[in-house]
Write a protein that holds these residues in place. Structure first.
Motif, mmCIF file in Angstrom:
data_model
loop_
_atom_site.group_PDB
_atom_site.id
_atom_site.type_symbol
_atom_site.label_atom_id
_atom_site.label_comp_id
_atom_site.label_asym_id
_atom_site.label_seq_id
_atom_site.Cartn_x
_atom_site.Cartn_y
_atom_site.Cartn_z
ATOM 1 N N ARG A 44 30.544 5.855 65.246
ATOM 2 C CA ARG A 44 29.964 7.200 65.089
ATOM 3 C C ARG A 44 29.731 7.864 66.445
ATOM 4 O O ARG A 44 29.996 9.056 66.612
ATOM 5 N N ARG A 45 29.216 7.104 67.404
ATOM 6 C CA ARG A 45 28.975 7.672 68.749
ATOM 7 C C ARG A 45 30.286 8.073 69.414
ATOM 8 O O ARG A 45 30.344 9.065 70.117
ATOM 9 N N ARG A 46 31.312 7.288 69.194
ATOM 10 C CA ARG A 46 32.589 7.557 69.857
ATOM 11 C C ARG A 46 33.325 8.733 69.237
ATOM 12 O O ARG A 46 33.877 9.566 69.941
ATOM 13 N N VAL A 47 33.376 8.805 67.899
ATOM 14 C CA VAL A 47 34.222 9.808 67.252
ATOM 15 C C VAL A 47 33.461 10.797 66.389
ATOM 16 O O VAL A 47 34.049 11.767 65.915
ATOM 17 N N GLY A 48 32.194 10.549 66.129
ATOM 18 C CA GLY A 48 31.431 11.435 65.267
ATOM 19 C C GLY A 48 31.554 11.043 63.808
ATOM 20 O O GLY A 48 32.471 10.329 63.405
ATOM 21 N N LYS A 49 30.630 11.524 63.026
ATOM 22 C CA LYS A 49 30.579 11.170 61.602
ATOM 23 C C LYS A 49 31.804 11.663 60.840
ATOM 24 O O LYS A 49 32.323 10.991 59.955
ATOM 25 N N ARG A 50 32.292 12.853 61.198
ATOM 26 C CA ARG A 50 33.410 13.443 60.451
ATOM 27 C C ARG A 50 34.735 12.735 60.677
ATOM 28 O O ARG A 50 35.625 12.812 59.836
ATOM 29 N N GLU A 51 34.885 12.065 61.809
ATOM 30 C CA GLU A 51 36.153 11.392 62.117
ATOM 31 C C GLU A 51 36.092 9.885 61.889
ATOM 32 O O GLU A 51 37.028 9.163 62.231
ATOM 33 N N GLU A 86 27.721 2.152 64.227
ATOM 34 C CA GLU A 86 27.072 3.119 65.115
ATOM 35 C C GLU A 86 27.926 3.402 66.343
ATOM 36 O O GLU A 86 28.023 4.543 66.793
#
Length: 94
Positions: free
Chosen positions: A29-36, A26
């Protein structure tokens, strides 16, 4: 297993299964987003591999030549990173 046909950072992407603590996943995901997410993990793993490869080189050097000071080790790390960033290639792991 046979010889690896690609060096670190080369070749097509391949799917692997990876288990992480939910809090770690998590935070990524918060830092870079789901796509990255995958790119972030790839970069982190490659940094770790580069560090381990350099550690192997330094240990080999020390076994042959004697201890290396902290200052010399840090200098070797900077040079190693600069050279392979310019070359765009990774050294072979032993």
């Amino acid at each position: 297993m046979g010889e690896i046909p690609y060096s670190v950072g080369e070749g097509p992407a391949t799917r692997v299964s990876l288990s992480l603590p939910e809090g770690t996943a998590e935070a990524i995901r918060r830092r870079v987003g789901k796509r990255e997410f995958s790119a972030f993990i790839t970069e982190a793993v490659e940094r770790e591999l580069r560090g381990q490869i350099l550690d192997e080189y330094l240990a080999d050097y020390e076994s042959r030549q004697g201890p290396i000071s902290e200052h010399e080790q840090e200098r070797a790390r900077r040079v190693f990173d600069e050279v392979f960033a310019e070359e765009g290639q990774w050294p072979a792991a032993s």
